[in-house]
Design a protein around this motif. Structure first.
Motif, mmCIF file in Angstrom:
data_model
loop_
_atom_site.group_PDB
_atom_site.id
_atom_site.type_symbol
_atom_site.label_atom_id
_atom_site.label_comp_id
_atom_site.label_asym_id
_atom_site.label_seq_id
_atom_site.Cartn_x
_atom_site.Cartn_y
_atom_site.Cartn_z
ATOM 1 N N ALA A 1 0.848 -1.216 0.218
ATOM 2 C CA ALA A 1 0.180 0.003 0.031
ATOM 3 C C ALA A 1 0.875 1.063 0.080
ATOM 4 C CB ALA A 1 -0.908 0.081 1.321
ATOM 5 N N ARG A 2 1.848 1.088 0.652
ATOM 6 C CA ARG A 2 2.788 2.367 0.794
ATOM 7 C C ARG A 2 3.455 2.444 -0.639
ATOM 8 N NH1 ARG A 2 4.315 7.002 2.826
ATOM 9 N NH2 ARG A 2 6.373 7.263 3.755
ATOM 10 N N LEU B 1 3.169 5.798 -2.881
ATOM 11 C CA LEU B 1 4.268 6.610 -3.581
ATOM 12 C C LEU B 1 4.432 6.729 -4.915
ATOM 13 C CD1 LEU B 1 7.113 5.303 -0.957
ATOM 14 C CD2 LEU B 1 6.202 7.604 -1.085
ATOM 15 N N SER B 2 4.270 5.591 -5.484
ATOM 16 C CA SER B 2 4.166 5.688 -7.037
ATOM 17 C C SER B 2 3.017 6.455 -7.660
ATOM 18 C CB SER B 2 3.790 4.305 -7.579
ATOM 19 O OG SER B 2 3.845 4.183 -8.937
ATOM 20 N N ALA B 3 1.847 6.484 -6.835
ATOM 21 C CA ALA B 3 0.754 7.306 -7.493
ATOM 22 C C ALA B 3 1.003 8.898 -7.428
ATOM 23 C CB ALA B 3 -0.600 7.096 -6.854
ATOM 24 N N GLY C 1 4.225 9.568 -9.742
ATOM 25 C CA GLY C 1 4.130 9.273 -11.092
ATOM 26 C C GLY C 1 5.421 8.269 -11.676
ATOM 27 N N VAL C 2 5.927 7.700 -10.546
ATOM 28 C CA VAL C 2 7.098 6.764 -10.935
ATOM 29 C C VAL C 2 6.700 5.406 -10.740
ATOM 30 C CG1 VAL C 2 9.511 6.021 -10.251
ATOM 31 C CG2 VAL C 2 8.801 8.450 -10.235
ATOM 32 N N PRO C 3 6.612 4.542 -11.834
ATOM 33 C CA PRO C 3 6.331 2.864 -11.815
ATOM 34 C C PRO C 3 7.347 2.439 -10.637
ATOM 35 C CG PRO C 3 6.281 3.890 -14.168
ATOM 36 C CD PRO C 3 7.119 4.811 -13.127
ATOM 37 N N ILE C 4 6.534 1.704 -9.724
ATOM 38 C CA ILE C 4 7.457 0.951 -8.797
ATOM 39 C C ILE C 4 6.941 -0.461 -8.737
ATOM 40 C CG2 ILE C 4 8.034 0.845 -6.295
ATOM 41 C CD1 ILE C 4 7.457 3.798 -5.766
#
Length: 440
Positions: A179-180, A184-186, A189-192
């Motif tokens: 969830a964390r 952070l990705s949302a 905007g960086v795909p994780i």
């Protein structure tokens, strides 16, 4: 000297204990585990000491207090005493003439402060020793016996036991972690990536990143994505903290390492990338295979080594920062880990003008927070006193920026800097690199 430390040092030291063992049994357990570590290498080290005192001047705790009890080699006295009396080549003579009496519970309790509160395992004493004695490794071995005897500082013991019991960090269960990371990705905007079925690279995070520096998680994803690597986090093993290695509990150290090894093996990863943490690097890069009992089926890279590979391959190109910087070499990365050149390659690529402190790279002064010391609240006055050496060293460079590649060091700078109301801010080299990538 730090205000108030004289008063603290004058107060009687009260050791922490775990369990209900009688004093005699505690001593027996310590001696049994000391003896287990009396191998050829340890014996050679203990026979080689010429009592020259050079290690004292290498220790930030001694330099901060000028108290002779903080001399590094003295921290090994119960360990050495047991060796000389029970296992050394002249043990019979030492015993017969009473030259080395039996180690007592009072000695072990007194030495708890010296083995834990006032040693970050930084290895500067090891590097300085004219007889090449690895004092830091012997302190680690002495902690094994202290752990078995139930004589670990309670704060450090509690953190190690929680990890061993699978309690983990508050809010950092696998589900919480996912969830964390998604949040952070949302937000960035960086795909994780998390839990890809197969991946060449398994990346890990750290306790400090999860609790204090989440921007480092985003920065790592930016770098991995830019390098075009096939990577993922694994919820089977994503957090690298290893309290077993600093508390002295070998079983807990092995369990923490095996969790990561199992996750990487199941994933089929060929590389495991560690976060910016020195102690975790030492545990996984240099000790995991030994405690696991077999060679690792993958290579292990610290975050800064990944950056260096990206720079040298041409995959990472940066906007030029064009400012002066001084670099804090993390002890377990540069001195004990041998990765002193990598951050300098990255800083040059970033267009930073490096102003080296006096005694840089392998000789760098420790920040005072490693080896579990940062977890021991009663050690705060000592930790802050040691940090004053670091402040003076950095101030003398006149650099505008500070950078490091260890988030535990970064946490020490943040905490001790706030204590002294210092106007300097420590930067993560990984975050600096990610924030200054040339736009695609």
């Amino acid at each position: 000297m730090t205000a108030g430390i004289d008063t603290v040092m004058e107060q009687p030291f009260v050791p922490d204990t775990q369990g209900d063992d009688a004093d005699k049994l505690r001593v027996e357990k310590a001696m049994k585990n000391f003896a287990k570590d009396f191998g050829r290498t340890a014996a050679t080290y203990m026979e080689a000491c010429i009592h020259c005192g050079a290690c004292a001047k290498a220790c930030h705790f001694y330099e901060a207090t000028h108290d002779p009890k903080f001399t590094p080699i003295l921290k090994l006295e119960p360990f050495k005493q047991a060796y000389k009396r029970e296992a050394g080549p002249l043990a019979f003579i030492y015993k017969r003439l009473g030259l080395k009496p039996k180690v007592t519970i009072a000695e072990l309790e007194t030495w708890q402060e010296l083995l834990y509160d006032s040693c970050t395992l930084c290895g500067r004493c090891t590097l300085i020793c004219p007889m090449s004695i690895d004092i830091a490794s012997l302190v680690r071995k002495a902690r094994h016996g202290m752990s078995e005897a139930g004589l670990v500082p309670q704060d450090l013991y509690d953190a190690a036991k929680e990890q061993a019991d699978g309690v983990g960090l508050p809010g950092a269960t696998p589900d919480d972690f996912v969830a964390r990371v998604r949040a952070l990705s949302a937000e960035s905007g960086v795909p994780i990536n998390v839990d890809k079925v197969r991946a060449d690279v398994m990346v890990c995070t750290s306790q400090a990143d999860l609790t204090q520096y989440p921007e480092a998680i985003v920065a790592m994803a930016k770098i991995l994505n830019r390098m075009g690597l096939d990577w993922t986090y694994s919820t089977r093993g994503y957090e690298t903290s290893n309290y077993g290695i600093v508390s002295g509990n070998e079983a807990w150290q092995r369990a923490a390492s095996d969790r990561l090894i199992g996750a990487a093996t199941a994933l089929g990863a060929r590389t495991v990338v560690l976060p910016e943490c020195g102690q975790d690097y030492q545990a996984m890069r240099w000790e995991a295979a030994n405690v696991h009992g077999a060679p690792l089926p993958f290579r292990v890279l610290h975050a800064v080594e990944l950056l260096e590979e990206g720079v040298k391959s041409g995959a990472l190109k940066f906007q030029q920062i064009g400012d002066t910087v001084t670099f804090h070499d993390p002890c377990q990365v540069s001195r004990r880990g041998g990765a002193a050149e990598a951050p300098r390659v990255v800083m040059e690529a970033l267009g930073l003008q490096l102003r080296e402190p006096h005694s840089p790279e392998e000789l760098n002064w420790c920040c005072g927070g490693g080896g579990g010391v940062q977890s021991i609240r009663r050690a705060d006055p000592l930790r802050y006193a040691a940090f004053e050496i670091k402040m003076k060293q950095i101030g003398a460079t006149g650099a505008n920026m500070l950078a490091t590649t260890c988030n535990s060091c970064r946490a020490q700078f943040d905490d001790a800097g706030a204590h002294f109301k210092w106007d300097k801010k420590m930067n993560s080299l990984l975050v600096l690199a990610a924030d200054n990538l040339v736009a695609e």
